[in-house]
Design a protein around this motif. Structure first.
Motif, mmCIF file in Angstrom:
data_model
loop_
_atom_site.group_PDB
_atom_site.id
_atom_site.type_symbol
_atom_site.label_atom_id
_atom_site.label_comp_id
_atom_site.label_asym_id
_atom_site.label_seq_id
_atom_site.Cartn_x
_atom_site.Cartn_y
_atom_site.Cartn_z
ATOM 1 N N ILE A 253 -31.703 -44.227 -10.658
ATOM 2 C CA ILE A 253 -32.931 -43.703 -10.194
ATOM 3 C C ILE A 253 -33.817 -43.439 -11.452
ATOM 4 N N ALA A 254 -35.224 -44.078 -11.294
ATOM 5 C CA ALA A 254 -35.953 -43.902 -12.128
ATOM 6 C C ALA A 254 -37.257 -42.997 -11.855
ATOM 7 N N GLU A 255 -37.784 -42.055 -12.569
ATOM 8 C CA GLU A 255 -38.841 -41.420 -12.361
ATOM 9 C C GLU A 255 -39.706 -41.722 -13.502
ATOM 10 N N LEU A 256 -40.930 -42.202 -12.927
ATOM 11 C CA LEU A 256 -42.019 -43.133 -13.852
ATOM 12 C C LEU A 256 -43.116 -42.414 -13.764
ATOM 13 N N VAL A 257 -44.005 -42.507 -14.651
ATOM 14 C CA VAL A 257 -45.462 -41.972 -14.518
ATOM 15 C C VAL A 257 -46.374 -43.166 -15.076
ATOM 16 N N ALA A 258 -47.304 -43.482 -14.220
ATOM 17 C CA ALA A 258 -48.360 -44.514 -14.718
ATOM 18 C C ALA A 258 -49.283 -44.018 -15.776
ATOM 19 N N ASP A 259 -49.630 -44.868 -16.625
ATOM 20 C CA ASP A 259 -50.684 -44.503 -17.752
ATOM 21 C C ASP A 259 -51.718 -45.773 -17.668
ATOM 22 N N ALA A 260 -52.688 -45.397 -16.919
ATOM 23 C CA ALA A 260 -53.798 -46.399 -16.504
ATOM 24 C C ALA A 260 -54.989 -45.840 -16.083
ATOM 25 N N ARG A 261 -56.063 -46.683 -16.065
ATOM 26 C CA ARG A 261 -57.465 -46.230 -15.778
ATOM 27 C C ARG A 261 -57.921 -47.070 -14.706
ATOM 28 N N SER A 262 -58.871 -46.661 -13.864
ATOM 29 C CA SER A 262 -59.132 -47.590 -12.755
ATOM 30 C C SER A 262 -60.550 -48.389 -13.310
ATOM 31 N N ASN A 263 -60.825 -49.388 -12.800
ATOM 32 C CA ASN A 263 -62.132 -50.130 -13.057
ATOM 33 C C ASN A 263 -63.427 -49.203 -13.294
ATOM 34 N N GLU A 264 -63.478 -47.797 -12.614
ATOM 35 C CA GLU A 264 -64.498 -47.192 -12.879
ATOM 36 C C GLU A 264 -64.107 -45.902 -13.980
ATOM 37 N N GLY A 265 -63.060 -46.051 -14.614
ATOM 38 C CA GLY A 265 -62.667 -45.413 -15.572
ATOM 39 C C GLY A 265 -61.823 -44.076 -15.217
ATOM 40 N N ASP A 266 -61.460 -43.979 -14.028
ATOM 41 C CA ASP A 266 -60.697 -42.721 -13.522
ATOM 42 C C ASP A 266 -59.206 -42.787 -13.769
ATOM 43 N N ARG A 267 -58.791 -41.741 -14.299
ATOM 44 C CA ARG A 267 -57.224 -41.691 -14.721
ATOM 45 C C ARG A 267 -56.422 -42.130 -13.484
ATOM 46 N N PHE A 268 -55.507 -42.787 -13.612
ATOM 47 C CA PHE A 268 -54.646 -43.368 -12.561
ATOM 48 C C PHE A 268 -53.407 -42.805 -13.142
ATOM 49 N N ASP A 269 -52.941 -41.570 -12.954
ATOM 50 C CA ASP A 269 -51.610 -40.948 -13.708
ATOM 51 C C ASP A 269 -50.442 -40.978 -12.516
ATOM 52 N N ASN A 270 -50.176 -41.930 -11.845
ATOM 53 C CA ASN A 270 -49.491 -41.819 -10.626
ATOM 54 C C ASN A 270 -48.058 -41.428 -10.921
ATOM 55 N N ARG A 271 -47.268 -40.676 -10.282
ATOM 56 C CA ARG A 271 -45.993 -40.421 -10.265
ATOM 57 C C ARG A 271 -44.939 -41.212 -9.245
ATOM 58 N N TYR A 272 -44.040 -41.738 -9.934
ATOM 59 C CA TYR A 272 -43.200 -42.641 -9.127
ATOM 60 C C TYR A 272 -41.671 -42.183 -9.162
ATOM 61 N N CYS A 273 -41.011 -42.375 -8.186
ATOM 62 C CA CYS A 273 -39.375 -42.418 -7.913
ATOM 63 C C CYS A 273 -39.009 -43.434 -7.371
ATOM 64 N N TRP A 274 -38.307 -44.348 -8.148
ATOM 65 C CA TRP A 274 -37.628 -45.718 -7.727
ATOM 66 C C TRP A 274 -36.016 -45.233 -7.677
ATOM 67 N N VAL A 275 -35.517 -45.745 -6.405
ATOM 68 C CA VAL A 275 -34.047 -45.430 -6.246
ATOM 69 C C VAL A 275 -33.587 -46.983 -6.165
ATOM 70 N N CYS A 276 -33.005 -47.387 -7.221
ATOM 71 C CA CYS A 276 -32.604 -48.865 -7.287
ATOM 72 C C CYS A 276 -31.192 -49.042 -7.208
ATOM 73 N N ARG A 277 -30.649 -50.241 -6.530
ATOM 74 C CA ARG A 277 -29.276 -50.653 -6.342
ATOM 75 C C ARG A 277 -29.195 -51.643 -7.209
ATOM 76 N N PHE A 278 -28.159 -51.821 -7.935
ATOM 77 C CA PHE A 278 -27.831 -53.212 -8.706
ATOM 78 C C PHE A 278 -26.722 -53.895 -8.204
ATOM 79 N N ASP A 279 -26.675 -55.020 -8.462
ATOM 80 C CA ASP A 279 -25.494 -56.062 -8.265
ATOM 81 C C ASP A 279 -25.318 -56.626 -9.318
ATOM 82 N N GLY A 280 -24.321 -56.220 -10.197
ATOM 83 C CA GLY A 280 -24.179 -56.541 -11.822
ATOM 84 C C GLY A 280 -25.264 -56.324 -12.387
#
Length: 137
Positions: A83-110
């Motif tokens: 489980i990865a909790e992530l935060v974006a570090d980006a700006r939109s074309n207009e210069g607005d902050r895009f600091d979205n937060r994500y949670c990815w639940v990932c299953r691995f095979d090997g």
């Protein structure tokens, strides 16, 4: 277990920059089952790495000139699940902050990611995509 955690931490660290994200996606199975939860323009179930990347990362690249750099805030590893909790570090074309937060639940095979359930701020994605795509049309 410590070695697996270190490997997964190094893997997810590749998401930090659009220049290193290819190293992350090299460990995503071509036939990955990736579900982006929500009711926004990127939401859906994607059958395959190519479909997922085209519908999400490539679409975001059109509204985030530097891409969506994702920084790992927390990483939880238990067997074949990470489980990865992530935060974006980006700006939109207009210069607005895009600091979205994500949670990815990932299953691995090997060493490969074969399934992901991704959660994020739907409103931020919808606003950024719709507002910036409309302006560029």
């Amino acid at each position: 277990m410590t070695q697996v955690r270190g490997d997964r931490a190094a893997l997810f660290a590749h998401l930090r920059s659009s220049q290193t994200q290819e190293a992350f996606f090299a460990r995503v199975a071509d036939d990955v089952d990736w579900t982006v939860q929500g009711t926004h323009p990127l939401a859906g179930r994607y059958r395959g790495k190519k479909a997922f990347r085209q519908a999400t990362f490539e679409r975001l690249a059109g509204v985030l000139p530097e891409g969506a750099g994702l920084k790992v805030e927390h990483l939880f590893v238990d067997g074949d699940t990470t489980i990865a909790e992530l935060v974006a570090d980006a700006r939109s074309n207009e210069g607005d902050r895009f600091d979205n937060r994500y949670c990815w639940v990932c299953r691995f095979d090997g060493d490969m990611i074969v399934e992901v359930r991704a959660y994020l701020d739907s409103m931020m994605v919808a606003y950024t995509i719709l507002h910036n795509e409309q302006r560029s049309s």
